[in-house]
Design a protein around this motif. Structure first.
Motif, PDB file in Angstrom:
ATOM      1  N   VAL A 271       0.866  -1.180   0.000  1.00 60.46           N
ATOM      2  CA  VAL A 271       0.000   0.000   0.000  1.00 60.46           C
ATOM      3  C   VAL A 271       0.903   1.231   0.000  1.00 60.46           C
ATOM      4  CG1 VAL A 271      -1.813   1.290   1.183  1.00 60.46           C
ATOM      5  CG2 VAL A 271      -1.826  -1.214   1.239  1.00 60.46           C
ATOM      6  N   LEU A 272       0.795   2.034  -1.045  1.00 55.28           N
ATOM      7  CA  LEU A 272       1.595   3.244  -1.191  1.00 55.28           C
ATOM      8  C   LEU A 272       0.670   4.452  -1.195  1.00 55.28           C
ATOM      9  CD1 LEU A 272       3.741   2.018  -4.225  1.00 55.28           C
ATOM     10  CD2 LEU A 272       4.180   1.631  -1.799  1.00 55.28           C
ATOM     11  N   VAL A 273       1.167   5.578  -0.697  1.00 55.45           N
ATOM     12  CA  VAL A 273       0.394   6.820  -0.712  1.00 55.45           C
ATOM     13  C   VAL A 273       1.214   7.901  -1.394  1.00 55.45           C
ATOM     14  CG1 VAL A 273      -0.727   8.616   0.656  1.00 55.45           C
ATOM     15  CG2 VAL A 273      -0.861   6.221   1.397  1.00 55.45           C
ATOM     16  N   PHE A 274       0.603   8.550  -2.390  1.00 60.68           N
ATOM     17  CA  PHE A 274       1.223   9.663  -3.100  1.00 60.68           C
ATOM     18  C   PHE A 274       0.398  10.917  -2.792  1.00 60.68           C
ATOM     19  CE2 PHE A 274       2.476   5.861  -5.274  1.00 60.68           C
ATOM     20  CZ  PHE A 274       3.780   6.093  -5.674  1.00 60.68           C
ATOM     21  N   TYR A 275       1.004  11.823  -2.039  1.00 55.03           N
ATOM     22  CA  TYR A 275       0.283  13.018  -1.609  1.00 55.03           C
ATOM     23  C   TYR A 275       0.486  14.116  -2.640  1.00 55.03           C
ATOM     24  CZ  TYR A 275      -1.389  16.879   1.240  1.00 55.03           C
ATOM     25  OH  TYR A 275      -2.087  17.966   1.701  1.00 55.03           O
ATOM     26  N   MET A 276      -0.629  14.583  -3.229  1.00 49.68           N
ATOM     27  CA  MET A 276      -0.575  15.539  -4.340  1.00 49.68           C
ATOM     28  C   MET A 276      -0.706  16.986  -3.889  1.00 49.68           C
ATOM     29  SD  MET A 276      -0.646  13.426  -7.117  1.00 49.68           S
ATOM     30  CE  MET A 276      -1.283  14.394  -8.460  1.00 49.68           C
ATOM     31  N   GLY A 277      -1.054  17.216  -2.617  1.00 53.24           N
ATOM     32  CA  GLY A 277      -1.320  18.578  -2.153  1.00 53.24           C
ATOM     33  C   GLY A 277      -0.059  19.332  -1.751  1.00 53.24           C
ATOM     34  N   LYS A 278      -0.279  20.571  -1.333  1.00 53.10           N
ATOM     35  CA  LYS A 278       0.837  21.373  -0.856  1.00 53.10           C
ATOM     36  C   LYS A 278       1.216  20.951   0.549  1.00 53.10           C
ATOM     37  CE  LYS A 278       0.006  25.540  -3.610  1.00 53.10           C
ATOM     38  NZ  LYS A 278      -0.194  27.019  -3.585  1.00 53.10           N
ATOM     39  N   VAL A 279       2.493  20.940   0.797  1.00 49.50           N
ATOM     40  CA  VAL A 279       2.988  20.577   2.126  1.00 49.50           C
ATOM     41  C   VAL A 279       3.244  21.867   2.892  1.00 49.50           C
ATOM     42  CG1 VAL A 279       4.756  19.345   3.422  1.00 49.50           C
ATOM     43  CG2 VAL A 279       4.009  18.473   1.191  1.00 49.50           C
ATOM     44  N   GLU A 280       2.229  22.265   3.661  1.00 49.21           N
ATOM     45  CA  GLU A 280       2.339  23.478   4.467  1.00 49.21           C
ATOM     46  C   GLU A 280       3.055  23.160   5.779  1.00 49.21           C
ATOM     47  OE1 GLU A 280       1.511  26.110   3.056  1.00 49.21           O
ATOM     48  OE2 GLU A 280      -0.086  25.711   1.612  1.00 49.21           O
ATOM     49  N   SER A 281       3.350  24.200   6.531  1.00 50.01           N
ATOM     50  CA  SER A 281       4.080  24.024   7.791  1.00 50.01           C
ATOM     51  C   SER A 281       3.287  23.206   8.801  1.00 50.01           C
ATOM     52  CB  SER A 281       4.433  25.389   8.391  1.00 50.01           C
ATOM     53  OG  SER A 281       3.262  26.150   8.615  1.00 50.01           O
ATOM     54  N   ASP A 282       1.949  23.251   8.703  1.00 47.97           N
ATOM     55  CA  ASP A 282       1.120  22.519   9.658  1.00 47.97           C
ATOM     56  C   ASP A 282       0.657  21.166   9.104  1.00 47.97           C
ATOM     57  OD1 ASP A 282      -0.517  23.531   7.709  1.00 47.97           O
ATOM     58  OD2 ASP A 282      -2.114  24.189   9.067  1.00 47.97           O
ATOM     59  N   PHE A 283       1.233  20.721   7.998  1.00 50.56           N
ATOM     60  CA  PHE A 283       0.833  19.455   7.394  1.00 50.56           C
ATOM     61  C   PHE A 283       1.212  18.292   8.296  1.00 50.56           C
ATOM     62  CE2 PHE A 283       2.209  15.827   4.658  1.00 50.56           C
ATOM     63  CZ  PHE A 283       0.951  15.433   4.247  1.00 50.56           C
ATOM     64  N   ASP A 284       0.254  17.424   8.564  1.00 52.80           N
ATOM     65  CA  ASP A 284       0.476  16.259   9.417  1.00 52.80           C
ATOM     66  C   ASP A 284       0.460  15.006   8.547  1.00 52.80           C
ATOM     67  OD1 ASP A 284       0.685  14.363  11.368  1.00 52.80           O
ATOM     68  OD2 ASP A 284      -1.276  14.746  12.284  1.00 52.80           O
ATOM     69  N   GLN A 285       1.617  14.423   8.357  1.00 54.43           N
ATOM     70  CA  GLN A 285       1.741  13.252   7.497  1.00 54.43           C
ATOM     71  C   GLN A 285       1.395  11.953   8.218  1.00 54.43           C
ATOM     72  OE1 GLN A 285       5.422  13.115   5.185  1.00 54.43           O
ATOM     73  NE2 GLN A 285       5.370  10.872   5.174  1.00 54.43           N
ATOM     74  N   THR A 286       1.260  12.023   9.539  1.00 59.11           N
ATOM     75  CA  THR A 286       1.084  10.799  10.324  1.00 59.11           C
ATOM     76  C   THR A 286      -0.062   9.919   9.848  1.00 59.11           C
ATOM     77  OG1 THR A 286       2.012  11.910  12.268  1.00 59.11           O
ATOM     78  CG2 THR A 286       0.770   9.881  12.651  1.00 59.11           C
ATOM     79  N   PRO A 287      -1.270  10.465   9.573  1.00 65.83           N
ATOM     80  CA  PRO A 287      -2.354   9.586   9.109  1.00 65.83           C
ATOM     81  C   PRO A 287      -2.023   8.855   7.809  1.00 65.83           C
ATOM     82  CG  PRO A 287      -3.228  11.707   9.818  1.00 65.83           C
ATOM     83  CD  PRO A 287      -1.747  11.850   9.767  1.00 65.83           C
ATOM     84  N   LEU A 288      -1.306   9.501   6.911  1.00 63.38           N
ATOM     85  CA  LEU A 288      -0.924   8.843   5.669  1.00 63.38           C
ATOM     86  C   LEU A 288       0.110   7.750   5.922  1.00 63.38           C
ATOM     87  CD1 LEU A 288      -0.654  11.929   3.269  1.00 63.38           C
ATOM     88  CD2 LEU A 288      -2.621  10.433   3.666  1.00 63.38           C
ATOM     89  N   ASN A 289       1.035   8.013   6.852  1.00 62.04           N
ATOM     90  CA  ASN A 289       2.019   6.991   7.226  1.00 62.04           C
ATOM     91  C   ASN A 289       1.326   5.740   7.752  1.00 62.04           C
ATOM     92  OD1 ASN A 289       3.931   8.943   6.623  1.00 62.04           O
ATOM     93  ND2 ASN A 289       4.429   9.390   8.757  1.00 62.04           N
ATOM     94  N   GLU A 290       0.268   5.949   8.530  1.00 59.65           N
ATOM     95  CA  GLU A 290      -0.448   4.819   9.122  1.00 59.65           C
ATOM     96  C   GLU A 290      -1.170   4.011   8.052  1.00 59.65           C
ATOM     97  OE1 GLU A 290      -2.892   6.770  11.978  1.00 59.65           O
ATOM     98  OE2 GLU A 290      -1.308   6.888  13.495  1.00 59.65           O
ATOM     99  N   ILE A 291      -1.693   4.676   7.040  1.00 59.43           N
ATOM    100  CA  ILE A 291      -2.344   3.961   5.936  1.00 59.43           C
ATOM    101  C   ILE A 291      -1.317   3.139   5.166  1.00 59.43           C
ATOM    102  CG2 ILE A 291      -3.579   4.232   3.748  1.00 59.43           C
ATOM    103  CD1 ILE A 291      -4.794   6.810   4.938  1.00 59.43           C
ATOM    104  N   ALA A 292      -0.180   3.751   4.871  1.00 61.07           N
ATOM    105  CA  ALA A 292       0.854   3.076   4.088  1.00 61.07           C
ATOM    106  C   ALA A 292       1.626   2.043   4.906  1.00 61.07           C
ATOM    107  CB  ALA A 292       1.825   4.105   3.511  1.00 61.07           C
ATOM    108  N   GLY A 293       1.545   2.146   6.219  1.00 67.08           N
ATOM    109  CA  GLY A 293       2.269   1.219   7.078  1.00 67.08           C
ATOM    110  C   GLY A 293       3.661   1.681   7.433  1.00 67.08           C
ATOM    111  N   SER A 294       4.137   2.728   6.775  1.00 66.40           N
ATOM    112  CA  SER A 294       5.478   3.260   7.027  1.00 66.40           C
ATOM    113  C   SER A 294       5.604   4.593   6.311  1.00 66.40           C
ATOM    114  CB  SER A 294       6.549   2.294   6.523  1.00 66.40           C
ATOM    115  OG  SER A 294       7.815   2.930   6.456  1.00 66.40           O
ATOM    116  N   LYS A 295       6.351   5.513   6.897  1.00 75.47           N
ATOM    117  CA  LYS A 295       6.571   6.799   6.225  1.00 75.47           C
ATOM    118  C   LYS A 295       7.373   6.626   4.942  1.00 75.47           C
ATOM    119  CE  LYS A 295      10.778   8.112   8.750  1.00 75.47           C
ATOM    120  NZ  LYS A 295      11.421   9.153   9.604  1.00 75.47           N
ATOM    121  N   ASP A 296       8.113   5.508   4.851  1.00 79.78           N
ATOM    122  CA  ASP A 296       8.897   5.244   3.641  1.00 79.78           C
ATOM    123  C   ASP A 296       8.020   4.874   2.455  1.00 79.78           C
ATOM    124  OD1 ASP A 296      11.250   5.706   5.052  1.00 79.78           O
ATOM    125  OD2 ASP A 296      11.436   3.604   5.635  1.00 79.78           O
ATOM    126  N   MET A 297       6.735   4.605   2.712  1.00 78.90           N
ATOM    127  CA  MET A 297       5.805   4.242   1.641  1.00 78.90           C
ATOM    128  C   MET A 297       4.905   5.419   1.276  1.00 78.90           C
ATOM    129  SD  MET A 297       6.463   0.862   1.445  1.00 78.90           S
ATOM    130  CE  MET A 297       5.154  -0.334   1.255  1.00 78.90           C
TER     131      MET A 297
END
Length: 262
Positions: A197-223
């Protein structure tokens, strides 16, 4: 030797030399520099018997399902450019890469779905269907979990053209928002079945962007891969991940039957 031939001198006796040669187009001896082999004095061979494999890239062998949600104005252009770039360096064929996709929002948009067997393994047709079935997606409820579940039940099936266990499987989520529903459960189910399961985030990465929920979906921040506005792609790390994941063991990249009587 499938897709090639072996020529040996003096059979399997010590000192015998075997030569390996690939005869089919796009196949090469793997590992490299193992075109010859020598039978040692103890009756064993200096190297394991090589195979005839294909260069990877461009001959990846995997089935991918893309789950697509894009609401930002520039998102659609980014999406098209991403797929055009990928399919320009990957061979789409029945014995190479095959893909399917569906757009989603609160629910999967079934009229947009393209299955593995809908486009005759033709990259140009796949890209054309991607544009034709693209759906306007205003900012609304985004249920990635429902989209993954839809993929498991309707796209990653033999009836939809998914290939057998010899072929790796991947679900790629393209989104510019975090999920509003529980996506971790369906993502875990996909991993239990052996799918990436890979996640490709297409939006802008603002200073308050929280990547944690996407990491949990992908199983790892490396995905999880973030769109780089400066280079207008997902960066070298995404391509490195693809090649390192799907280009290992060319001898195992076989999805057609060999005549074992030869």
């Amino acid at each position: 030797m499938h897709h090639g031939k072996i020529t040996c001198f003096n059979d399997n006796k010590p000192g015998s030399v075997c030569q390996y040669q690939c005869s089919d187009e796009d196949y090469f001896v793997y590992p490299a520099n193992h075109e010859t082999n020598v039978c040692l004095n103890n009756g064993t061979w200096k190297h394991e018997t090589p195979c005839c494999g294909r260069s990877c890239p461009p001959y990846f062998v995997y089935d991918f399902v893309d789950l697509l949600y894009v609401s930002i104005p520039e998102g659609r252009r980014r999406l098209y450019a991403t797929f055009e770039g990928l399919l320009s360096v990957e061979v789409v064929a029945d014995d190479a890469v095959k893909g399917s996709f569906v757009f989603f929002g609160e629910t999967p948009i079934e009229s947009s779905a393209v299955k593995f067997n809908d486009y005759g393994a033709e990259a140009d047709r796949f890209l054309r269907l991607l544009r034709e079935r693209s759906v306007e997606q205003p900012e609304a409820v985004v249920n990635i979990g429902a989209a993954i579940q839809y993929a498991l039940e309707n796209l990653l099936t033999p009836e939809a053209g998914m290939r057998d266990g010899r072929v790796q499987k991947a679900i790629a989520v393209f989104t510019d928002r975090n999920s509003d529903d529980d996506a971790v459960g369906p993502a875990n189910e996909a991993r239990k079945r052996g799918y990436l399961v890979l996640v490709f985030y297409m939006g802008k990465v603002e200073s308050d962007f929280d990547q944690t929920p996407l990491n949990e979906i992908a199983g790892s921040k490396d995905m999880v891969f973030l769109y780089d506005e400066a280079t207008e792609n997902f960066g070298a790390d995404s391509w490195q991940f693809v090649t390192e994941t799907f280009c290992t063991k060319p001898c195992d990249h076989v999805v057609h039957e060999h005549d074992t009587s030869l």
